[in-house]
Structures are given as structure tokens and as C-alpha cells.
Design a protein around this motif. Structure first.
Motif, short mmCIF file in Angstrom:
data_model
loop_
_atom_site.label_atom_id
_atom_site.label_comp_id
_atom_site.label_asym_id
_atom_site.label_seq_id
_atom_site.Cartn_x
_atom_site.Cartn_y
_atom_site.Cartn_z
N LYS A 17 0.75 -1.16 0.08
CA LYS A 17 -0.01 0.11 0.09
C LYS A 17 0.99 1.27 -0.16
CE LYS A 17 -4.22 1.91 2.17
NZ LYS A 17 -5.17 1.75 3.47
N GLY A 18 1.97 1.37 0.74
CA GLY A 18 2.85 2.40 0.93
C GLY A 18 3.56 2.67 -0.31
N SER A 19 3.87 1.53 -1.22
CA SER A 19 4.63 1.66 -2.50
C SER A 19 3.68 2.08 -3.55
CB SER A 19 5.02 0.21 -2.97
OG SER A 19 5.66 0.34 -4.25
N GLN A 21 1.01 4.10 -2.83
CA GLN A 21 1.04 5.62 -2.89
C GLN A 21 2.34 6.43 -3.65
OE1 GLN A 21 -1.41 7.75 -1.57
NE2 GLN A 21 0.07 9.27 -1.91
N SER A 24 1.91 6.22 -7.39
CA SER A 24 0.86 7.01 -7.76
C SER A 24 1.16 8.57 -7.67
CB SER A 24 -0.38 6.65 -6.91
OG SER A 24 -1.64 7.49 -7.27
N GLN A 25 1.71 8.93 -6.54
CA GLN A 25 2.40 10.45 -6.54
C GLN A 25 3.19 10.71 -7.49
OE1 GLN A 25 4.86 11.75 -3.23
NE2 GLN A 25 3.14 13.16 -2.61
N SER A 69 -6.99 13.26 -10.49
CA SER A 69 -7.46 12.76 -9.56
C SER A 69 -8.02 11.35 -9.55
CB SER A 69 -8.09 13.62 -8.60
OG SER A 69 -8.57 12.83 -7.40
N SER A 73 -6.56 7.76 -8.71
CA SER A 73 -7.30 7.03 -7.66
C SER A 73 -7.17 5.66 -7.96
CB SER A 73 -8.57 7.90 -7.41
OG SER A 73 -9.39 6.92 -6.16
N LYS A 76 -4.08 3.74 -8.26
CA LYS A 76 -3.41 3.59 -7.14
C LYS A 76 -4.11 2.13 -6.60
CE LYS A 76 -2.79 5.53 -2.36
NZ LYS A 76 -3.90 4.56 -1.71
N GLU A 80 -2.11 -1.44 -5.86
CA GLU A 80 -2.14 -2.04 -4.65
C GLU A 80 -2.65 -3.47 -4.68
OE1 GLU A 80 -5.02 0.00 -1.97
OE2 GLU A 80 -3.58 1.80 -1.67
#
Length: 208
Positions: A17-19, A21, A24-25, A69, A73, A76, A80
Motif C-alpha cells: 500500500k505504501g509503495s 502511494q 501514484s504520487q 485525481s 485514484s 493506485k 495495490e
């Protein structure tokens, strides 16, 4: 007798999940940088923002930001779940629909992590440094890419593995490839969960 002291990078555990994010950023700032550097949207529609230790340009255009966005979204979520293989930013001639540039972001997912294996570790500063290097290359791309001297529009394509349900606002599209394109590969970065490679294909200028 001597004593050595070496600076250690602060390593962080990188979850799926952190990856997702982080990647995606990166997509968001990469796309924003491309749109600014290539003049797809007016420069006065952008403001500067510091990320990854460098100054970037981000859009003030509400409709563009809402579009990005919505796209990011969903991507992302696919990151995940390990479904995302590729994201493509297509820049076309708004009058003729001819594809002028095709920015490709290839994604490889660590299958061991996806299967529930131990989360890897990597220094946050190292990941940010790798991303900053790619964004600098995007900024420098104006030195070799042909001038976009026509009104342009954009589209974002996403390639996934075995997605059961596609959101209603997404539609099928062809690959939007460029015939006889010039291709330039940029640097890659890795979170150790996702590996992302960036490249741009563009329409070569006609030789008289």
C-alpha cells in the motif's frame, strides 16, 4: 586503534500500500511536469511546488486536476492489487487527433510481496532521490523533443492484468502508437515493491 563512524541511511519498511502511494504520487508529478514542460496547458495555469527536494510545476486548472485525481485514484487501487502493468500519457493534435507524443510508465510488481511475503526495506531518501532524477530528465526533455506548435489534447491509457470490473467512466481504446517513432528511455526507480521505467516516444520531425 581507530574508530570509524559511517552515516547510515534511515531505511523504512515498504508495504504494498505504501509503495502504491509512492508510485501514484510519482505519476501525478510526472504528468504535471510533462504538461507544463511541453506547453500542453498555458504556463500561467501552473504554480511551483517543492517536492523530492526540487521545484516542480503543478496545475491550477480544476478540470485537469479532477481528471488526474480520478485516473490516479483508480490506478493506485490497481497498484495495490498488483494489477497495473503500464500507464501511458498520450499527447495528440487537438485538430487532427494525430498522436504526437506517448509517455510510457512500465510497472513491475514484486511477486513475493504480492503473495504476502516479507515487506522489503529501502531508504525513503533514496527513493525520492531516484524520482527527482527522473523528473529532472522530464524537465530537460524539451532539449530534444520537437516543438509542439499546435493545440494539443491528452488522454491517459492504463494496461492491467485480469481486472474483473472496470469503472463505468473508463472506456476501451486502441494503443495510440506513433508510426516510426523515436524512443528515449529515462531513468527507472524502485521501491523494491514496484519498479517503474519511464520512456517517451515521439513523432520524428520530417526531413526535407
Amino acid at each position: 586503534m581507530s574508530m570509524q563512524c559511517q552515516a547510515q541511511l534511515q531505511r523504512s519498511t515498504i508495504t504494498l500500500k505504501g509503495s502504491a502511494q509512492i508510485v501514484s504520487q510519482y505519476f501525478e508529478y510526472a504528468v504535471q511536469s510533462i504538461l507544463y514542460q511541453r506547453g500542453v496547458y498555458p504556463s500561467e495555469d501552473f504554480k511551483q511546488k517543492k517536492e523530492y527536494g526540487i521545484m516542480l510545476w503543478v496545475s491550477n486548472d480544476d478540470s485537469l486536476n479532477k481528471y488526474l485525481s480520478t485516473v490516479l485514484s483508480q490506478t493506485k487501487a490497481w497498484l495495490e492489487s498488483g494489477k497495473l502493468r503500464q500507464l501511458v500519457l498520450v499527447i495528440t493534435d487537438a485538430n487532427t487527433s494525430e498522436v504526437l507524443e506517448r509517455w510510457t510508465f512500465d510497472v513491475e510488481t514484486n511477486q513475493e510481496v504480492l503473495a504476502g511475503g516479507k515487506a522489503p526495506e529501502k531508504a525513503d531518501s533514496e527513493i525520492k532521490g531516484e524520482i527527482a532524477g527522473i523528473l529532472r530528465q522530464i524537465c530537460a526533455s524539451v532539449s530534444f523533443l520537437p516543438l509542439l506548435d499546435t493545440r494539443c489534447s491528452i488522454d491517459i491509457l492504463v494496461y492491467t492484468d485480469n481486472v474483473d470490473e472496470v469503472p463505468a467512466e473508463w472506456e476501451d481504446s486502441d494503443a495510440r502508437n506513433i508510426k516510426n517513432a523515436e524512443v528515449v528511455s529515462l531513468r527507472a526507480f524502485s521501491t523494491k515493491v514496484h519498479n517503474v521505467k519511464t520512456m517517451v516516444a515521439y513523432k520524428a520531425e520530417d526531413v526535407l
